[in-house]
Design an enzyme around this catalytic site. Structure first.
Site, PDB file in Angstrom:
ATOM      1  N   GLU A 101      41.983  72.481  25.557  1.00  0.00           N
ATOM      2  CA  GLU A 101      40.781  72.515  24.732  1.00  0.00           C
ATOM      3  C   GLU A 101      40.519  71.132  24.153  1.00  0.00           C
ATOM      4  OE1 GLU A 101      40.481  77.112  23.241  1.00  0.00           O
ATOM      5  OE2 GLU A 101      41.699  75.763  22.007  1.00  0.00           O
ATOM      6  N   CYS A 121      52.775  72.597  23.525  1.00  0.00           N
ATOM      7  CA  CYS A 121      53.478  71.527  22.802  1.00  0.00           C
ATOM      8  C   CYS A 121      54.934  71.929  22.595  1.00  0.00           C
ATOM      9  CB  CYS A 121      52.801  71.285  21.455  1.00  0.00           C
ATOM     10  SG  CYS A 121      53.477  69.892  20.523  1.00  0.00           S
ATOM     11  N   CYS A 125      55.723  73.169  15.528  1.00  0.00           N
ATOM     12  CA  CYS A 125      55.487  73.160  14.083  1.00  0.00           C
ATOM     13  C   CYS A 125      55.086  74.567  13.629  1.00  0.00           C
ATOM     14  CB  CYS A 125      54.397  72.153  13.729  1.00  0.00           C
ATOM     15  SG  CYS A 125      54.825  70.440  14.133  1.00  0.00           S
ATOM     16  N   GLY A 166      49.231  69.184  21.968  1.00  0.00           N
ATOM     17  CA  GLY A 166      50.327  68.344  22.433  1.00  0.00           C
ATOM     18  C   GLY A 166      50.669  67.196  21.503  1.00  0.00           C
ATOM     19  N   GLU A 167      51.845  66.629  21.719  1.00  0.00           N
ATOM     20  CA  GLU A 167      52.353  65.475  20.966  1.00  0.00           C
ATOM     21  C   GLU A 167      52.184  64.217  21.812  1.00  0.00           C
ATOM     22  OE1 GLU A 167      53.840  62.490  19.138  1.00  0.00           O
ATOM     23  OE2 GLU A 167      53.761  64.369  17.999  1.00  0.00           O
ATOM     24  N   SER A 198      47.811  60.290  17.140  1.00  0.00           N
ATOM     25  CA  SER A 198      48.644  60.954  16.144  1.00  0.00           C
ATOM     26  C   SER A 198      50.064  61.162  16.662  1.00  0.00           C
ATOM     27  CB  SER A 198      48.039  62.312  15.759  1.00  0.00           C
ATOM     28  OG  SER A 198      48.152  63.220  16.838  1.00  0.00           O
ATOM     29  N   SER A 220      51.787  62.881  11.219  1.00  0.00           N
ATOM     30  CA  SER A 220      51.759  64.217  10.620  1.00  0.00           C
ATOM     31  C   SER A 220      52.924  64.330   9.643  1.00  0.00           C
ATOM     32  CB  SER A 220      51.870  65.285  11.712  1.00  0.00           C
ATOM     33  OG  SER A 220      50.782  65.198  12.617  1.00  0.00           O
ATOM     34  N   HIS A 296      44.647  76.321   8.060  1.00  0.00           N
ATOM     35  CA  HIS A 296      43.915  77.366   8.776  1.00  0.00           C
ATOM     36  C   HIS A 296      44.922  78.390   9.286  1.00  0.00           C
ATOM     37  CE1 HIS A 296      41.431  73.616   9.198  1.00  0.00           C
ATOM     38  NE2 HIS A 296      40.580  74.446   8.616  1.00  0.00           N
ATOM     39  N   CYS A 339      41.874  72.135  12.776  1.00  0.00           N
ATOM     40  CA  CYS A 339      43.240  71.629  12.862  1.00  0.00           C
ATOM     41  C   CYS A 339      44.253  72.768  12.952  1.00  0.00           C
ATOM     42  CB  CYS A 339      43.534  70.761  11.640  1.00  0.00           C
ATOM     43  SG  CYS A 339      45.172  70.046  11.622  1.00  0.00           S
TER      44      CYS A 339
END
Length: 355
Positions: A101, A121, A125, A166-167, A198, A220, A296, A339
């Protein structure tokens, strides 16, 4: 199965070598780069300053690689979320259909694209829907670049943020290739200050990115406290936030390059005065900014969101203590584009069922 190589994602030098191996003059590679990165053609037949014979020969071995999004959703606030097919991801599972996406965020004269770099990912988290999807593969440079290349609003873009699925540091080779193409004179010729990458903080990879790129970096954080951040973000174990900040202090962010910290606020958990003091202490003397983000909610995660008053208090405290802080506007929540909400698990499942 189409076994032709993809042109998109290749540098001008690589294109020159590719055409040389096909017996074409090297300058043809420069012409192809212009067709790709300035004119955004979707088929080799459109490269009209190449001879017909050369176009046909090139098409036998290569394809442009552009793939249009297969679905889009528009938010009430104007944000648009696109679903892009991924043809070339590393895929350890037998799933034949993979997607990512991508989120287009218009805001007056500014238009930002939030780009993905992995299917799922590995970071897992606690507060992120992408992590719940698991990891299904790295995107190639062509996969990443296609989200920009095939975007209907491409000509409106002013900024790109690598903050989607993803990272980025976990797929660093592809990220560096794409950011190089975006900023190279023979590519998109963008300024690096239009691009932000990021990271949760990935040992060694973050240093390499800082050394090899001039793009902005966004870390982050989500908690300045080791034990709490470890509960929220397993990556804290391998690279604690204190080590990440120590690394960032070795670089110069006093000119055009910017360093920022992303901070999702959880009510009563990480938005307290004690957290404000800890953040201010951790970042003291570092040229940076903090972006506070509303939480969220995602399924099966019992975390409270912070209210507006608490976020404003945290913002004001940090600003008063020398840390420039903003509250980021939430965009696209009604289409699961905000987010922490991106996931293609259902899209992939639906495609498999339809086969």
């Amino acid at each position: 199965m189409d076994e032709r190589r993809v042109l998109m994602g290749m540098t001008t030098g690589e294109l020159r070598e590719a055409v040389r191996q096909l017996g074409m003059p090297a300058f043809t590679g420069g012409q192809i780069a212009q067709w790709l990165y300035q004119k955004h053609v979707t088929d080799i037949s459109q490269m009209t300053n190449l001879s017909k014979a050369n176009r046909e020969l090139l098409a036998q071995h290569y394809t442009v690689g552009a793939m249009a999004p297969i679905d889009c959703q528009q938010s009430a606030d104007g944000t648009v979320k696109y679903l892009f097919p991924v043809r070339t991801a590393d895929n350890p599972s037998p799933t034949p259909h993979l997607f990512v996406e991508t989120v287009f965020i218009p805001d007056g004269e500014r238009a930002t694209l939030c780009v993905s770099c992995q299917v799922g990912c590995k970071m897992n988290c606690l507060f992120c829907q992408t992590g719940k999807q698991g990891w299904q593969g790295n995107l190639t440079a062509a996969d990443i670049l296609n989200q920009i290349y095939a975007l209907p609003e491409r000509e409106r873009l002013t900024n790109i943020v690598f903050m989607g699925q993803g990272e980025p540091m976990d797929n660093l080779d592809a990220i560096l290739r794409v950011t190089t193409l975006l900023t190279a004179p023979g590519g998109y010729a963008w300024s690096p200050k239009r691009i932000t990458v990021s990271s949760v903080g990935v040992k060694d990879k973050l240093r390499r990115f800082l050394d090899q790129s001039q793009c902005h970096v966004a870390i982050s954080m989500h908690s300045p406290l080791h034990e709490q951040r470890l509960q929220l973000m397993p990556a804290e174990k391998a690279m604690p936030i204190a080590d990440t900040v120590a690394l960032l202090r070795q670089y110069d962010f006093t000119h055009q390059r910017r360093c920022s910290f992303e901070y999702i606020c959880f009510g009563g958990l990480n938005d307290t005065p004690a957290h404000g003091r800890a953040i201010a202490t951790l970042l003291k003397g570092l040229e940076c900014r903090v972006n506070l983000i509303r939480f969220h909610r995602i399924p099966d995660v019992d975390l409270p969101g912070s209210d507006e008053r608490r976020m404003e208090q945290l913002r004001d405290y940090l600003t008063q203590h020398g840390v420039y802080t903003t509250i980021r506007a939430s965009r696209g929540e009604d289409i699961l584009a905000a987010c922490g909400l991106l996931s293609t698990a259902k899209s992939q499942q639906d495609q498999n069922i339809s086969q």
